[in-house]
Design a protein around this motif. Structure first.
Motif, PDB file in Angstrom:
ATOM      1  N   ALA A   1       0.832  -1.211   0.000  1.00  0.00           N
ATOM      2  CA  ALA A   1       0.000   0.000   0.000  1.00  0.00           C
ATOM      3  C   ALA A   1       0.863   1.256   0.000  1.00  0.00           C
ATOM      4  CB  ALA A   1      -0.934  -0.007   1.198  1.00  0.00           C
ATOM      5  N   THR A   2       1.943   1.239   0.756  1.00  0.00           N
ATOM      6  CA  THR A   2       2.833   2.400   0.818  1.00  0.00           C
ATOM      7  C   THR A   2       3.527   2.627  -0.516  1.00  0.00           C
ATOM      8  OG1 THR A   2       3.160   2.024   3.180  1.00  0.00           O
ATOM      9  CG2 THR A   2       4.756   3.435   2.078  1.00  0.00           C
ATOM     10  N   VAL A   3       3.990   1.557  -1.157  1.00  0.00           N
ATOM     11  CA  VAL A   3       4.628   1.687  -2.474  1.00  0.00           C
ATOM     12  C   VAL A   3       3.623   2.211  -3.491  1.00  0.00           C
ATOM     13  CG1 VAL A   3       5.669   0.400  -4.403  1.00  0.00           C
ATOM     14  CG2 VAL A   3       6.400  -0.054  -2.054  1.00  0.00           C
ATOM     15  N   ARG A   4       2.425   1.641  -3.492  1.00  0.00           N
ATOM     16  CA  ARG A   4       1.398   2.092  -4.429  1.00  0.00           C
ATOM     17  C   ARG A   4       1.045   3.561  -4.191  1.00  0.00           C
ATOM     18  NH1 ARG A   4      -0.685  -1.701  -7.622  1.00  0.00           N
ATOM     19  NH2 ARG A   4      -0.455  -3.890  -7.053  1.00  0.00           N
ATOM     20  N   ASP A   5       0.877   3.934  -2.923  1.00  0.00           N
ATOM     21  CA  ASP A   5       0.527   5.315  -2.602  1.00  0.00           C
ATOM     22  C   ASP A   5       1.636   6.288  -2.964  1.00  0.00           C
ATOM     23  OD1 ASP A   5      -1.957   4.593  -1.631  1.00  0.00           O
ATOM     24  OD2 ASP A   5      -1.377   4.681   0.473  1.00  0.00           O
ATOM     25  N   THR A   6       2.871   5.886  -2.779  1.00  0.00           N
ATOM     26  CA  THR A   6       3.999   6.784  -2.996  1.00  0.00           C
ATOM     27  C   THR A   6       4.427   6.863  -4.458  1.00  0.00           C
ATOM     28  OG1 THR A   6       4.781   6.294  -0.768  1.00  0.00           O
ATOM     29  CG2 THR A   6       6.358   7.320  -2.266  1.00  0.00           C
ATOM     30  N   PHE A   7       4.483   5.734  -5.135  1.00  0.00           N
ATOM     31  CA  PHE A   7       5.056   5.722  -6.482  1.00  0.00           C
ATOM     32  C   PHE A   7       4.058   5.463  -7.603  1.00  0.00           C
ATOM     33  CE2 PHE A   7       8.755   4.411  -3.810  1.00  0.00           C
ATOM     34  CZ  PHE A   7       9.473   5.578  -3.974  1.00  0.00           C
ATOM     35  N   MET A   8       2.951   4.839  -7.298  1.00  0.00           N
ATOM     36  CA  MET A   8       2.011   4.491  -8.364  1.00  0.00           C
ATOM     37  C   MET A   8       0.869   5.501  -8.443  1.00  0.00           C
ATOM     38  SD  MET A   8       2.267   0.386  -7.884  1.00  0.00           S
ATOM     39  CE  MET A   8       1.757  -0.209  -9.477  1.00  0.00           C
TER      40      MET A   8
ATOM     41  N   ILE B   1      -7.672  13.375  -4.816  1.00  0.00           N
ATOM     42  CA  ILE B   1      -6.323  13.814  -4.464  1.00  0.00           C
ATOM     43  C   ILE B   1      -5.357  12.700  -4.849  1.00  0.00           C
ATOM     44  CG2 ILE B   1      -7.090  15.317  -2.576  1.00  0.00           C
ATOM     45  CD1 ILE B   1      -6.238  13.098  -0.602  1.00  0.00           C
ATOM     46  N   GLU B   2      -4.085  13.026  -4.956  1.00  0.00           N
ATOM     47  CA  GLU B   2      -3.083  12.001  -5.240  1.00  0.00           C
ATOM     48  C   GLU B   2      -2.963  11.078  -4.032  1.00  0.00           C
ATOM     49  OE1 GLU B   2       0.601  13.878  -6.210  1.00  0.00           O
ATOM     50  OE2 GLU B   2      -0.102  14.480  -8.183  1.00  0.00           O
ATOM     51  N   SER B   3      -2.686   9.824  -4.294  1.00  0.00           N
ATOM     52  CA  SER B   3      -2.584   8.868  -3.188  1.00  0.00           C
ATOM     53  C   SER B   3      -1.441   9.213  -2.239  1.00  0.00           C
ATOM     54  CB  SER B   3      -2.444   7.442  -3.718  1.00  0.00           C
ATOM     55  OG  SER B   3      -1.337   7.331  -4.562  1.00  0.00           O
ATOM     56  N   ALA B   4      -0.382   9.839  -2.746  1.00  0.00           N
ATOM     57  CA  ALA B   4       0.721  10.248  -1.874  1.00  0.00           C
ATOM     58  C   ALA B   4       0.253  11.313  -0.879  1.00  0.00           C
ATOM     59  CB  ALA B   4       1.893  10.768  -2.698  1.00  0.00           C
ATOM     60  N   THR B   5      -0.622  12.204  -1.317  1.00  0.00           N
ATOM     61  CA  THR B   5      -1.186  13.220  -0.430  1.00  0.00           C
ATOM     62  C   THR B   5      -2.059  12.552   0.625  1.00  0.00           C
ATOM     63  OG1 THR B   5      -1.157  14.837  -2.224  1.00  0.00           O
ATOM     64  CG2 THR B   5      -2.591  15.319  -0.346  1.00  0.00           C
TER      65      THR B   5
ATOM     66  N   ARG C   1      -2.888  10.556   6.195  1.00  0.00           N
ATOM     67  CA  ARG C   1      -3.132   9.390   7.053  1.00  0.00           C
ATOM     68  C   ARG C   1      -2.027   9.240   8.093  1.00  0.00           C
ATOM     69  NH1 ARG C   1      -4.006   6.375   2.178  1.00  0.00           N
ATOM     70  NH2 ARG C   1      -2.330   4.987   2.807  1.00  0.00           N
ATOM     71  N   ARG C   2      -0.790   9.474   7.699  1.00  0.00           N
ATOM     72  CA  ARG C   2       0.321   9.380   8.651  1.00  0.00           C
ATOM     73  C   ARG C   2       0.207  10.463   9.719  1.00  0.00           C
ATOM     74  NH1 ARG C   2       5.236   7.901   4.491  1.00  0.00           N
ATOM     75  NH2 ARG C   2       4.862   5.660   4.503  1.00  0.00           N
ATOM     76  N   ARG C   3      -0.198  11.658   9.321  1.00  0.00           N
ATOM     77  CA  ARG C   3      -0.377  12.749  10.285  1.00  0.00           C
ATOM     78  C   ARG C   3      -1.520  12.439  11.248  1.00  0.00           C
ATOM     79  NH1 ARG C   3      -0.041  17.903   6.185  1.00  0.00           N
ATOM     80  NH2 ARG C   3       2.194  17.781   5.786  1.00  0.00           N
ATOM     81  N   ALA C   4      -2.488  11.653  10.811  1.00  0.00           N
ATOM     82  CA  ALA C   4      -3.645  11.338  11.646  1.00  0.00           C
ATOM     83  C   ALA C   4      -3.326  10.306  12.725  1.00  0.00           C
ATOM     84  CB  ALA C   4      -4.808  10.839  10.776  1.00  0.00           C
ATOM     85  N   GLU C   5      -2.113   9.798  12.745  1.00  0.00           N
ATOM     86  CA  GLU C   5      -1.708   8.878  13.808  1.00  0.00           C
ATOM     87  C   GLU C   5      -1.801   9.566  15.164  1.00  0.00           C
ATOM     88  OE1 GLU C   5      -0.670   5.596  13.831  1.00  0.00           O
ATOM     89  OE2 GLU C   5      -1.256   5.490  11.734  1.00  0.00           O
TER      90      GLU C   5
END
Length: 124
Positions: A63-70, A83-87, A92-96
């Motif tokens: 999921a991280t690879v797909r969100d970041t590069f795909m 929105i872009e998946s990287a955004t 999502r990481r900030r929502a931790e």
């Protein structure tokens, strides 16, 4: 075929998933350390993933690879559209953890935690 591609082919028994191929390509175009930094993981995790030797949550890595590069677009109701998946991954990481009193960050903290894509690191 690069050395990493050969290692991936061997590790995945000739059935290298598309996202691992993207991971290999990104490493070949820059460096494994740069790719690890973009993914916010260790370089060892990247290496183990390419070789299909990672013992952790491979679905999370995918999921991280797909969100970041795909970068497939994601529908975000909180931000009012695609929105872009990287955004999405960044939010999502900030929502931790809620670490700010910024109205936007507070809004996204609550929105992301209510989203089906949100999976806290502790649960993965």
């Amino acid at each position: 075929m690069s050395n990493r591609a050969i290692l991936a082919d061997d590790g995945w028994n000739g059935n290298v998933p598309d996202w691992v191929t993207v991971l290999v390509t990104e490493c070949d175009q820059s460096s494994q350390a740069d790719v690890a930094k973009k993914l916010a993981v260790s370089s060892a995790l990247v290496s183990q993933t390419i070789r299909n030797q990672y013992k952790g949550n491979m679905a999370n890595v995918e999921a991280t690879v797909r969100d970041t590069f795909m970068n497939a677009p994601v529908q975000c109701d909180a931000l009012g559209g695609e929105i872009e998946s990287a955004t999405c991954l960044t939010w999502r990481r900030r929502a931790e953890d809620l670490t700010s009193s910024s109205p936007m960050k507070v809004m996204m903290f609550h929105a992301c935690r209510g989203c089906p894509k949100f999976k806290p690191e502790a649960e993965e």
